[in-house]
Scaffold this motif. Structure first.
Motif, mmCIF file in Angstrom:
data_model
loop_
_atom_site.group_PDB
_atom_site.id
_atom_site.type_symbol
_atom_site.label_atom_id
_atom_site.label_comp_id
_atom_site.label_asym_id
_atom_site.label_seq_id
_atom_site.Cartn_x
_atom_site.Cartn_y
_atom_site.Cartn_z
ATOM 1 N N ASN A 55 62.934 6.153 21.135
ATOM 2 C CA ASN A 55 63.075 6.679 19.780
ATOM 3 C C ASN A 55 64.560 6.678 19.425
ATOM 4 O O ASN A 55 65.336 7.455 19.954
ATOM 5 N N GLY A 57 65.876 7.305 16.432
ATOM 6 C CA GLY A 57 66.229 8.189 15.326
ATOM 7 C C GLY A 57 66.728 7.415 14.121
ATOM 8 O O GLY A 57 66.106 6.460 13.669
ATOM 9 N N ASN A 58 67.889 7.803 13.590
ATOM 10 C CA ASN A 58 68.469 7.141 12.421
ATOM 11 C C ASN A 58 69.475 6.051 12.799
ATOM 12 O O ASN A 58 70.313 5.673 11.986
ATOM 13 N N GLU A 85 61.338 2.537 18.439
ATOM 14 C CA GLU A 85 61.116 3.016 17.076
ATOM 15 C C GLU A 85 62.413 3.505 16.460
ATOM 16 O O GLU A 85 63.250 4.094 17.129
ATOM 17 N N SER A 86 62.561 3.226 15.170
ATOM 18 C CA SER A 86 63.745 3.666 14.440
ATOM 19 C C SER A 86 63.336 4.084 13.036
ATOM 20 O O SER A 86 62.364 3.557 12.473
ATOM 21 N N GLU A 87 64.070 5.039 12.475
ATOM 22 C CA GLU A 87 63.773 5.510 11.126
ATOM 23 C C GLU A 87 64.400 4.615 10.057
ATOM 24 O O GLU A 87 64.126 4.798 8.867
#
Length: 226
Positions: A55, A57-58, A85-87
């Motif tokens: 993960n 994040g941003n 995963e990335s935002e």
């Protein structure tokens, strides 16, 4: 003052999740990740692969950085990366997503030998003649007679549908599924207002157009997404 943690490891029943700090430099992140993985013990057993979810994040990770992190994790025994995963996404990725969700309206007849392909949904006002092909990354809606080939979800969308005012197709395709209707293209018995979709048995099925509302509720986004 304690040193800021750039990588946090959280164990789950399905493996481990790595939470990456999105404020530090990429080089600091890599260094801390390698240190954390070196000290992490595999509690699932020496012979069992441990799935890893990352993960970010941003933090935006380029394709090269993602591969570098995957390789760093793979070097640690019995760890395998499942997802990163990335935002945030790149401008190009955002553009591609917008194209795939867009609706393209075309008003013309598609003649034999012609191929019409769009990245998102297709609304065709006109007929598709025998020997013609229409393709869409999303759904296909034909306000006319479908006599040729229609391929919806051509990039892999199994939820895509094909609908036509009158169905006389030589072949229907949805994602990787194919339904050939031999002889129907030359049949004068038109089947009005039908739709085609992949059913629960992973086969293309023809049904009444009115059934789409319950089969694919997400289609209401064409009306404003209510």
């Amino acid at each position: 003052m304690s040193k800021r943690q750039h990588v946090t490891i959280k164990g789950t029943k399905d493996g481990i999740t790595l939470f990456l700090d999105d404020l530090c430099s990429y080089e600091e992140l890599k260094k801390d990740l390698e240190s954390k993985l070196s000290s992490h013990k595999n509690s699932s057993g020496d012979s069992q692969l441990l799935p890893v979810r990352v993960n970010a994040g941003n933090r935006y990770l380029t394709a090269g950085q993602q591969e570098e992190l995957k390789e760093l994790i793979r070097r640690k025994k019995h760890l395998v990366v499942e997802t990163i995963e990335s935002e945030v996404i790149s401008r190009q990725e955002a553009k591609e997503q917008a194209e795939k969700s867009a609706v393209t309206t075309v008003a013309k007849m598609i003649r034999s030998g012609q191929v019409l392909e769009v990245p998102g949904d297709l609304v065709l006002i006109g007929d598709v003649n025998p020997g013609a092909v229409v393709m869409a990354g999303g759904n296909i809606f034909i306000m006319g007679i479908l006599k040729g080939v229609a391929h919806a979800g051509c990039y892999g969308d199994t939820q895509a549908v094909i609908a036509a005012s009158a169905m006389m197709p030589s072949q229907l395709r949805i994602s990787q599924n194919v339904l050939t209707l031999q002889g129907k293209a030359g049949n004068d018995n038109l089947r009005d207002m039908e739709c085609a979709y992949i059913d629960e048995e992973n086969e293309i099925t023809l049904g009444r157009l009115q059934s789409l509302a319950s089969l694919r509720p997400g289609l209401t986004r064409l009306e404003g997404g209510r």
